[in-house]
Design an enzyme around this catalytic site. Structure first.
Site, PDB file in Angstrom:
ATOM      1  NE  ARG A  65      -2.993   0.412   3.124  1.00  0.00           N
ATOM      2  CZ  ARG A  65      -4.015  -0.689   2.382  1.00  0.00           C
ATOM      3  NH1 ARG A  65      -4.574  -0.508   1.856  1.00  0.00           N
ATOM      4  NH2 ARG A  65      -4.335  -1.299   3.870  1.00  0.00           N
ATOM      5  CE1 TYR A  66       0.502   3.586   4.621  1.00  0.00           C
ATOM      6  CE2 TYR A  66       1.096   2.069   5.348  1.00  0.00           C
ATOM      7  CZ  TYR A  66       0.576   3.024   5.296  1.00  0.00           C
ATOM      8  OH  TYR A  66      -1.225   3.132   6.374  1.00  0.00           O
ATOM      9  NE  ARG A 112       5.759   1.915   5.684  1.00  0.00           N
ATOM     10  CZ  ARG A 112       5.146   3.284   5.447  1.00  0.00           C
ATOM     11  NH1 ARG A 112       5.248   4.332   4.556  1.00  0.00           N
ATOM     12  NH2 ARG A 112       4.291   3.996   5.895  1.00  0.00           N
ATOM     13  CB  CYS A 160      -3.188 -15.919  15.832  1.00  0.00           C
ATOM     14  SG  CYS A 160      -3.813 -15.320  14.901  1.00  0.00           S
ATOM     15  CB  CYS A 201      -7.656 -10.676  19.056  1.00  0.00           C
ATOM     16  SG  CYS A 201      -6.181 -11.084  19.393  1.00  0.00           S
ATOM     17  CB  CYS A 236      -8.815 -10.720  13.812  1.00  0.00           C
ATOM     18  SG  CYS A 236      -7.060 -10.731  12.996  1.00  0.00           S
ATOM     19  NE  ARG A 251      -3.654  -8.559   7.657  1.00  0.00           N
ATOM     20  CZ  ARG A 251      -2.922  -7.766   8.867  1.00  0.00           C
ATOM     21  NH1 ARG A 251      -2.667  -8.809   9.918  1.00  0.00           N
ATOM     22  NH2 ARG A 251      -2.371  -6.952   8.259  1.00  0.00           N
ATOM     23  CG  ASP A 261      -9.181  -1.262  11.406  1.00  0.00           C
ATOM     24  OD1 ASP A 261      -9.008  -0.738  11.455  1.00  0.00           O
ATOM     25  OD2 ASP A 261      -7.784  -2.524  11.640  1.00  0.00           O
ATOM     26  CG  ASP A 275      -5.378   1.253   8.787  1.00  0.00           C
ATOM     27  OD1 ASP A 275      -5.210   1.257   7.806  1.00  0.00           O
ATOM     28  OD2 ASP A 275      -4.622   0.282   8.637  1.00  0.00           O
ATOM     29  CE  LYS A 321      -0.998   0.834  10.178  1.00  0.00           C
ATOM     30  NZ  LYS A 321      -0.257  -0.069   8.836  1.00  0.00           N
TER      31      LYS A 321
HETATM   32  C1  LIG Z   1       0.740  -0.766   9.021  1.00  0.00           C
HETATM   33  C2  LIG Z   1       0.698  -1.165   7.602  1.00  0.00           C
HETATM   34  C3  LIG Z   1       2.156  -1.443   7.410  1.00  0.00           C
HETATM   35  C4  LIG Z   1       3.312  -0.568   8.394  1.00  0.00           C
HETATM   36  O1  LIG Z   1       2.979   1.003   8.794  1.00  0.00           O
HETATM   37  P1  LIG Z   1       3.994   1.668   9.367  1.00  0.00           P
HETATM   38  O2  LIG Z   1       3.314   2.892   9.872  1.00  0.00           O
HETATM   39  O3  LIG Z   1       5.458   1.971   8.991  1.00  0.00           O
HETATM   40  O4  LIG Z   1       4.287   1.046  10.948  1.00  0.00           O
HETATM   41  C5  LIG Z   1       2.589  -1.407   6.482  1.00  0.00           C
HETATM   42  N1  LIG Z   1       1.581  -2.096   5.420  1.00  0.00           N
HETATM   43  C6  LIG Z   1       0.001  -2.128   5.723  1.00  0.00           C
HETATM   44  C7  LIG Z   1      -0.536  -2.364   4.872  1.00  0.00           C
HETATM   45  C8  LIG Z   1      -0.223  -1.345   6.710  1.00  0.00           C
HETATM   46  O5  LIG Z   1      -1.435  -1.583   6.814  1.00  0.00           O
HETATM   47  S1  SF4 Z   2      -5.639  -9.373  16.239  1.00  0.00           S
HETATM   48 FE1  SF4 Z   2      -5.799 -11.209  14.640  1.00  0.00          FE
HETATM   49  S2  SF4 Z   2      -3.587 -11.833  13.480  1.00  0.00           S
HETATM   50 FE2  SF4 Z   2      -3.231 -10.911  15.522  1.00  0.00          FE
HETATM   51  S3  SF4 Z   2      -3.021 -12.371  17.750  1.00  0.00           S
HETATM   52 FE3  SF4 Z   2      -5.086 -11.006  17.503  1.00  0.00          FE
HETATM   53  S4  SF4 Z   2      -6.451 -12.730  15.567  1.00  0.00           S
HETATM   54 FE4  SF4 Z   2      -4.075 -12.502  15.495  1.00  0.00          FE
END
Ligand SMILES: *Cc1c(COP(=O)(O)O)cnc(C)c1O
Ligand code: SF4
Length: 400
Positions: free
Chosen positions: A125-126, A129, A138, A142, A145, A147, A306, A343, A350
């Protein structure tokens, strides 16, 4: 000089989680991470043997089979207050019928990750990185979560990370300098598998910085062995973001695991999610971040929860988060204060959300307040290209 009155100290103690409900096992078994994983509480019977569930929890457990699995390590389970349905640990980990209530603003993929996946498992996305989702498992799950659509194997989507294709993508994309391993939880990989993956990443010369996002030090501190730490140490600079939400999660076992990581040179950050009835209060958050500093962990992000489907019973207002940050800035160690972020729903990344300290800003001056509400002015430096716009005065801020 005037010094503001000291605020009440929040008590912070580290306690052990052992043996709790598992008084019949040996300490060798207890400290073996494979034993912890094998003996996770994953069923309604397993829960009801130890806790009096509320009808809402009971219905939530039945529902979880088709959404996000139930799993709690014995270590973490022992932190649950037996007779308190509002226990902040319990709210994070025991399913609740509210997970079945989906509001129109909620989404399966609230951060729009799937739309930013050039390769299965790699979210780019960025500009510089990437987020590398290496597993869908996991140590515990959670309930909020982000995801949950793809972790645990119970939901509607499966994660099919293509490791060769992902490595190929990273080799080709020389603009990527930072790879964040996440999932699921990367520390559920075996030592050998994790070492092999980190080695492959380290062979790519333009990758300067590796980091691991993990909740294992909290759910399964037994996994942080000297052997694992020696592997991580080989791949420096390697940073780690852990995930804790409540001070009670920082037990003696967790503190010792974090110390081992820090002693092996792994810089540690923490990510918290702002959760109703868990950490949406200033004293709780203060206690958490102070304990984190004592464990050599720098609070990194505080996330607005989220818009994940079925999370409305756990979400708080954005206002609450801003109020907490307001209560921290200036009142405690700057290192202890996380950045509060949202986010952006749908996939904007973010975005920092802060209390507003600036009342007015034009090409002449900046007018702002400090943590005590006192107003100050700084003359703006005149330079080429200073914008002519002005941030308007918030009248109400001046009068409060
Ligand atoms: C959170 C995240 C990152 C890392 O973001 P930082 O602000 O550098 O910690 C990179 N890619 C994605 C898709 C993210 O959600
Ligand atoms: S937030 Fe989601 S990915 Fe992270 S530890 Fe909890 S269940 Fe696993």
């Amino acid at each position: 000089m005037e010094i503001s009155t000291p605020e009440p100290r929040v008590e912070v103690n580290f306690v052990t989680s052992a043996p709790g409900y598992w008084s019949d096992v040996t300490s060798e078994q207890w400290s073996d991470w494979k034993w912890q994983l094998k003996n996770r509480v994953t069923t309604l019977e397993g829960l009801e043997k130890r806790l009096q569930l509320t009808p809402q929890e009971r219905a939530g457990v039945i529902l979880s089979g088709s959404k996000l699995s139930l799993a709690v390590t014995p270590h973490y389970f022992n932190l649950i207050e037996r007779d308190n349905p509002n226990c902040p640990i319990r709210r994070q980990i025991i399913p609740h019928v509210g997970e079945g209530t989906v509001s129109p603003v909620e989404m399966a993929d609230p951060c729009g990750e799937d739309a930013h996946m050039p390769v299965p498992g790699l979210v780019h996305r960025y500009p510089d990185r990437v987020l590398f989702l290496i597993t869908d498992r996991c140590a515990s799950y959670c309930r909020y979560c982000t995801r949950s659509r793809m972790v645990s194997g119970a939901g509607e989507q499966e994660l099919h990370t293509d490791f060769d294709e992902a490595i190929g993508y990273l080799k080709k994309h020389t603009e990527v300098r930072d790879v964040l391993l996440s999932g699921g939880d990367p520390l559920l990989f075996s030592d050998e598998k994790l070492d092999a993956l980190l080695t492959r990443l380290r062979e790519i010369p333009h990758l300067e910085f590796l980091r691991i996002g993990t909740r294992v030090p909290i759910f399964l501190p037994q996994r942080i062995t000297p052997e694992l730490c020696r592997i991580l140490q080989k791949h420096h600079p390697l940073w780690m973001s852990i995930h804790t939400n409540h001070p009670r999660e920082l037990t003696i076992e967790v503190r010792d695991a974090l110390a081992l990581l820090a002693d092996h040179g792994v810089p540690l950050g923490n990510q918290s999610v702002l959760l109703a009835g868990v950490n949406d209060s200033l004293p709780v958050m203060k206690s958490l971040i102070h304990k984190l500093l004592r464990c050599r962990v720098r609070p990194y992000y505080l996330y607005q929860c989220d818009l994940i489907q079925g999370s409305s019973h756990l979400r708080t207002s954005v206002h609450k988060g801003i109020e907490i940050i307001e209560g921290l800035r200036g009142h405690t160690t700057g290192y202890a204060i996380p950045q509060f972020v949202i986010d952006a729903p749908g996939g904007g990344g973010k975005v920092p959300v802060n209390p507003s300290y600036v009342f007015f800003h034009d090409s002449e001056k900046v007018v702002f307040r400090n943590f005590e509400g006192k107003v100050f002015e700084y003359p703006e430096v005149q330079e080429e290209g200073t914008p002519s716009w002005a941030v308007p005065i918030h009248e109400e801020a001046f009068t409060s």
